[in-house]
Design a protein around this motif. Sequence first.
Motif, short mmCIF file in Angstrom:
data_model
loop_
_atom_site.label_atom_id
_atom_site.label_comp_id
_atom_site.label_asym_id
_atom_site.label_seq_id
_atom_site.Cartn_x
_atom_site.Cartn_y
_atom_site.Cartn_z
N SER A 29 -95.92 25.51 73.61
CA SER A 29 -95.76 25.93 72.23
C SER A 29 -96.79 25.09 71.61
CB SER A 29 -94.36 25.51 71.50
OG SER A 29 -94.17 24.17 71.69
N PHE A 30 -97.09 25.22 70.23
CA PHE A 30 -97.98 24.35 69.21
C PHE A 30 -97.53 24.40 68.09
CE2 PHE A 30 -100.52 28.23 68.90
CZ PHE A 30 -101.00 28.24 67.56
N MET A 31 -97.93 23.44 67.42
CA MET A 31 -97.57 23.16 66.09
C MET A 31 -98.70 22.73 64.95
SD MET A 31 -95.06 22.66 68.06
CE MET A 31 -95.24 20.93 68.73
N SER A 32 -99.14 23.51 63.96
CA SER A 32 -100.26 23.27 63.40
C SER A 32 -99.95 22.89 62.01
CB SER A 32 -101.25 24.62 63.11
OG SER A 32 -102.13 24.22 62.21
N LEU A 33 -100.10 21.48 61.51
CA LEU A 33 -99.64 21.10 60.29
C LEU A 33 -100.90 20.89 59.35
CD1 LEU A 33 -97.34 18.05 61.48
CD2 LEU A 33 -96.90 20.35 61.16
N SER A 34 -101.22 21.70 58.58
CA SER A 34 -102.41 21.88 57.67
C SER A 34 -103.63 21.95 58.55
CB SER A 34 -102.55 20.74 56.74
OG SER A 34 -101.53 20.81 55.76
N GLY A 35 -103.77 23.10 59.49
CA GLY A 35 -104.77 23.31 60.09
C GLY A 35 -105.08 24.55 60.19
N GLY A 36 -105.27 25.43 61.19
CA GLY A 36 -105.53 26.83 61.06
C GLY A 36 -106.86 27.30 61.85
N THR A 37 -107.46 28.42 61.56
CA THR A 37 -108.68 29.17 62.15
C THR A 37 -109.41 29.94 61.10
OG1 THR A 37 -107.31 30.92 62.88
CG2 THR A 37 -107.51 29.20 64.40
N GLY A 38 -110.54 30.18 61.57
CA GLY A 38 -111.41 30.99 60.72
C GLY A 38 -111.90 30.35 59.18
N ILE B 243 -93.72 26.19 54.49
CA ILE B 243 -94.86 25.95 53.35
C ILE B 243 -94.05 24.70 52.56
CG2 ILE B 243 -96.18 26.86 51.60
CD1 ILE B 243 -95.62 29.72 52.81
N HIS B 244 -94.48 23.49 52.58
CA HIS B 244 -93.87 22.57 51.79
C HIS B 244 -94.15 22.41 50.12
CE1 HIS B 244 -97.30 19.74 52.38
NE2 HIS B 244 -97.21 20.17 53.72
N ASN B 245 -95.34 22.66 49.99
CA ASN B 245 -95.76 22.83 48.62
C ASN B 245 -96.20 21.53 47.86
OD1 ASN B 245 -96.47 24.91 46.74
ND2 ASN B 245 -94.45 24.84 45.70
N CYS B 246 -96.38 20.48 48.92
CA CYS B 246 -96.79 19.26 48.50
C CYS B 246 -98.30 19.05 48.64
CB CYS B 246 -95.95 18.30 49.33
SG CYS B 246 -94.24 17.98 48.63
N ASN B 247 -99.12 20.17 48.60
CA ASN B 247 -100.53 19.93 48.80
C ASN B 247 -100.90 19.39 50.00
OD1 ASN B 247 -100.29 20.73 45.99
ND2 ASN B 247 -100.31 18.64 45.52
N HIS B 248 -102.01 18.86 50.08
CA HIS B 248 -102.61 18.27 51.76
C HIS B 248 -101.97 16.90 51.64
CE1 HIS B 248 -105.25 18.93 54.85
NE2 HIS B 248 -105.48 17.70 54.70
N SER B 249 -100.76 16.88 52.28
CA SER B 249 -100.00 15.55 52.49
C SER B 249 -99.31 15.60 53.55
CB SER B 249 -99.20 15.22 51.11
OG SER B 249 -98.34 16.23 50.94
N THR B 250 -98.52 14.45 53.87
CA THR B 250 -97.41 14.34 55.01
C THR B 250 -96.28 15.38 54.62
OG1 THR B 250 -98.20 12.02 55.14
CG2 THR B 250 -96.17 12.79 56.11
N PRO B 251 -95.92 16.14 55.67
CA PRO B 251 -94.76 17.08 55.20
C PRO B 251 -93.66 16.34 54.87
CG PRO B 251 -95.95 17.81 57.12
CD PRO B 251 -96.53 16.35 56.85
N THR C 228 -85.83 10.33 63.00
CA THR C 228 -87.13 9.97 62.70
C THR C 228 -87.74 11.05 61.91
OG1 THR C 228 -87.95 10.95 64.90
CG2 THR C 228 -87.09 8.67 64.95
N THR C 229 -89.02 10.45 61.26
CA THR C 229 -89.58 11.40 60.25
C THR C 229 -90.08 12.60 60.56
OG1 THR C 229 -90.57 9.11 59.47
CG2 THR C 229 -91.64 10.90 58.38
N PHE C 230 -90.33 12.91 61.76
CA PHE C 230 -90.84 14.16 62.21
C PHE C 230 -89.88 14.91 63.13
CE2 PHE C 230 -95.66 13.25 61.66
CZ PHE C 230 -95.54 13.24 60.29
N ALA C 231 -88.40 14.83 62.82
CA ALA C 231 -87.56 15.21 63.72
C ALA C 231 -87.61 16.61 63.85
CB ALA C 231 -86.16 14.68 63.12
N PRO C 232 -87.73 17.46 62.60
CA PRO C 232 -88.05 19.01 62.82
C PRO C 232 -89.24 19.28 63.71
CG PRO C 232 -87.38 18.57 60.85
CD PRO C 232 -87.83 17.29 61.56
N LEU C 233 -90.33 18.68 63.67
CA LEU C 233 -91.27 18.98 64.66
C LEU C 233 -90.98 18.90 66.00
CD1 LEU C 233 -94.47 19.48 64.39
CD2 LEU C 233 -94.79 17.30 64.91
N TRP C 234 -90.23 17.63 66.48
CA TRP C 234 -89.93 17.36 67.87
C TRP C 234 -88.87 18.53 68.28
CZ3 TRP C 234 -94.01 14.71 67.73
CH2 TRP C 234 -94.08 13.48 67.03
#
Length: 402
Positions: A266-275, A329-337, A346-352
Amino acid sequence: MHRGLLCLPLLAALACGDDLVGDSGPETLGSSGESTTAGSSESTSPSAPTSQPTQDTSGGMSGSETSTGAPTTGTTGTTTGAKADMGGGEEFLRCHDDPPEGATLAPDIPAYGGTCPALEIGYMDGQAFNVLPQQLGNSTVERLFLVIAPEDAGPDERLPVIFLWHWLGGEAQDFYERGDVQNAVNQKRFIAVIPEAREGLLFKWPFSAIDSDADLQAEFRFFDDMLSCVAEQFNVNKDCVASTGVSAGALFTSQLAGGRGDVLSSFMSLSGGTGGGTIKPWTAPAHKMPAMVLWGGPNDFCIVIDFEQTSKDLEMNLEAGGHFVLECIHNCNHSTPPFPVEPGETTFAPLWDFFLDHPYWLAPGESPYTEFGVPAGMPDWCAIGAGNAVPPPEPCDKDECS
């Protein structure tokens, strides 16, 4: 002109400040060594967002899964790890469980071509990084990375692995600290590998339209070497090897998913993408892998990159290729989710959790979330399928692009 489609001369002149903790100055583009082919060059076309599915996913459940490296077939059905409780007593298999009988498994992790170093585990101020040599053109450079494992890991404990690629103005140590990674691996039982970007690349990682294919392939080989050496020292769960990145690291993670999709679960893109004209396009991998695509809403923008545009481009290509997509979509612009977490998490528990909920052996386009629902621990601004996430109604007036 659309702000995310600024001309490439501007992209070359400005080292994009897509950054969580501050910008860094531009560097010169490194020379390139010989390249090797990795991943499929198959192209995909965008598809329109679909409505929230019930049983079938917007990424599709059809098609046969293929991978390189002679995948093997699971023969055990006894589970050994903790399962995710979705309410009502229903459970699903996760990375710490044995695969179901007959499942298609990941290829074996190849041995490293040289002599692996004795890995330094964990991190503290002043600690030396792990080092692997890499040939780039006529030069040999030292590639640095951290390996964070559970402090009480047993020799027989089979551990998933996730790679964490840092943002433009950050370093491996910053990801380690911001993600509370040591506590996370202790709690969730996995290994985190945190690479350090090398000098000589304009944007830390090779993902832009002006980065050479040779530089991209060199980064893929660095991933291969790190994984091989970690697997030599640890009992690695090859059916749960994932990648995530933040900002510049997320833009590269999408490239890695195309180039090493036969390995990744799997992979997770936090404010990333393509094209989008400035970023390399999506490369379709043979293996259909679940993806979390997360960004900060319509104002997730930093200098030359419109991250809403690049995230949506990634989503459309994933759905067209039959991959499962969890949109956030967290709606906090370009920032830490701003992940909501339970006390003690821990801070990123949903990601893990997303990483551990999606082993390699899931069928193409499959996710347990389509059957059991998105887990309660996930943010309510996440939903299955492109165009289905409902962001918080008001932006949180936060922006860490500088």
